[in-house]
Design an enzyme around this catalytic site. Structure first.
Site, PDB file in Angstrom:
ATOM      1  N   LYS A  35       0.809  -1.224   0.000  1.00 24.26           N
ATOM      2  CA  LYS A  35       0.000   0.000   0.000  1.00 24.26           C
ATOM      3  C   LYS A  35       0.841   1.272   0.000  1.00 24.26           C
ATOM      4  O   LYS A  35       0.490   2.258  -0.642  1.00 24.26           O
ATOM      5  CB  LYS A  35      -0.964  -0.007   1.182  1.00 24.26           C
ATOM      6  CG  LYS A  35      -2.066  -1.063   1.052  1.00 24.26           C
ATOM      7  CD  LYS A  35      -3.032  -1.010   2.223  1.00 24.26           C
ATOM      8  CE  LYS A  35      -4.153  -2.022   2.045  1.00 24.26           C
ATOM      9  NZ  LYS A  35      -5.133  -1.944   3.138  1.00 24.26           N
ATOM     10  N   ASP A  58     -10.663   2.269   2.501  1.00 27.05           N
ATOM     11  CA  ASP A  58     -10.984   1.577   3.759  1.00 27.05           C
ATOM     12  C   ASP A  58     -11.762   2.478   4.730  1.00 27.05           C
ATOM     13  O   ASP A  58     -12.761   2.047   5.321  1.00 27.05           O
ATOM     14  CB  ASP A  58      -9.703   1.100   4.456  1.00 27.05           C
ATOM     15  CG  ASP A  58      -9.165  -0.191   3.860  1.00 27.05           C
ATOM     16  OD1 ASP A  58      -9.956  -0.950   3.261  1.00 27.05           O
ATOM     17  OD2 ASP A  58      -7.953  -0.441   3.993  1.00 27.05           O
TER      18      ASP A  58
END
Ligand SMILES: NC(=O)c1ccc[n+]([C@@H]2O[C@H](COP(=O)([O-])OP(=O)(O)OC[C@H]3O[C@@H](n4cnc5c(N)ncnc54)[C@H](OP(=O)(O)O)[C@@H]3O)[C@@H](O)[C@H]2O)c1
Length: 294
Positions: free
Chosen positions: A73, A112
């Site tokens: 990420k 998220d």
């Protein structure tokens, strides 16, 4: 069952390591089917250190977009042309999409935190003005801390094992957030009892299903409190059982998983897929995974 890809089929994919047990292909392909678009989603295992090469492959192969999971990420956020607002604050990206405003540019985003807020919305819970306790200080905790404070939480308390990591996570929440270390039992008890929402953003309870993060006792939970465990497999964690025994309501992380994935589809296609179709596909993929491992 998927239709066979053709020469014009758009390809989106997950990159990570490991990826073999991911339920993302099931969710995203169900979304594409429901939308009636000629897209397909697969998963590539990409070794640590190869994230920038994978982003270069998006350009070279003309892939339609990426989902990004551990350990890439951060590296992906550095490899794209620009970052969306949330990814910019967090410095990580779980989504890569082509920019609509600037054709030919790749944008990194993080879905998220927004997915977390939408999962709370499904429960009829708004964080505005409420006390939020976040267990853990890793990537998910950072996304949750950022989202909760952006959405107007009254307070955010980050509880971690490592003081520096916990403080760094709490810093994302600005003036409403603070951190405490998990072994400060008195402070932890006080924070938990005052919490309207308790989020488990540790991995405790996933591979050791009998464990409760920080050994929290049921007496520290209460009615009127919501506990969200970001773990979705097992569907009911020991933390959820303990919280319910103390009178709290408890939900797992499946809704967040589905909502963050739905937002990825929206980033890539501009279309909003039906959440229920994606949720059913995720649940079916999890039960297939269970029967394979039994
Ligand atoms: N539902 C969803 O959509 C969704 C999305 C993202 C993540 N998740 C879930 O959230 C969890 C965390 O993911 P992540 O990406 O944030 O992982 P991560 O970056 O590796 O962070 C894991 C966190 O768990 C803590 N931890 C691990 N073992 C612990 C223990 N024994 N006691 C106390 N704390 C412990 C770590 O503490 P230290 O910092 O001290 O090492 C760290 O803060 C995972 O279960 C993941 O599956 C769910």
């Amino acid at each position: 069952v998927l239709r066979a890809p053709e020469a014009t089929t758009r390809v989106a994919a997950l990159i990570g390591d490991p990826v073999a047990h991911s339920v993302s292909p099931a969710m995203h392909n169900a979304a594409f089917d429901a939308l009636g678009v000629d897209w397909v989603y697969t998963a590539f295992r990409v070794a640590p250190g190869d994230a920038a090469a994978a982003v270069a492959a998006v350009r070279a192969l003309g892939l339609a977009g990426l989902s990004v999971t551990m350990p890439h990420k951060r590296a992906v956020a550095l490899a794209v042309d620009s970052l969306g607002a949330v990814a910019g604050r967090l410095g990580v990206a779980n989504t890569v999409a082509w920019s609509r405003a600037r054709p030919g540019e790749l944008v990194g985003e993080s879905t998220d935190g927004p997915g977390f807020l939408e999962a709370l919305h499904d429960e009829g819970f708004s964080v505005e003005g409420r006390n939020v306790v976040v267990l853990g200080s890793g990537g998910a905790a950072r996304a949750v801390t950022d989202a909760a404070s952006e959405a107007g939480a009254g307070s955010v308390t980050v509880v971690g094992r490592d003081p520096a990591r916990s403080a760094s996570c709490a810093a994302l929440g600005g003036s409403v957030a603070k951190s405490l270390v998990a072994d400060d039992e008195a402070a932890l008890e006080e924070a938990l009892k005052a919490g309207d929402l308790v989020v488990n953003a540790t991995s405790v309870g996933m591979s050791d299903p009998h464990l409760v993060p920080m050994d929290l006792p049921s007496g520290w939970f209460r009615s009127g409190q919501l506990v969200m465990d970001l773990i979705y497999h097992p569907a009911t964690t020991q933390l959820m059982r303990v919280a319910e025994a103390g009178g709290a309501s408890a939900v797992n992380g499946l809704s967040m998983l589905v909502h963050q994935a739905r937002r990825q589809v929206e980033c890539w296609t501009g279309l909003i897929p039906p959440v229920e179709v994606m949720r059913d596909a995720a649940e079916a993929a999890i039960s297939r995974r269970n029967s394979e491992t039994m």
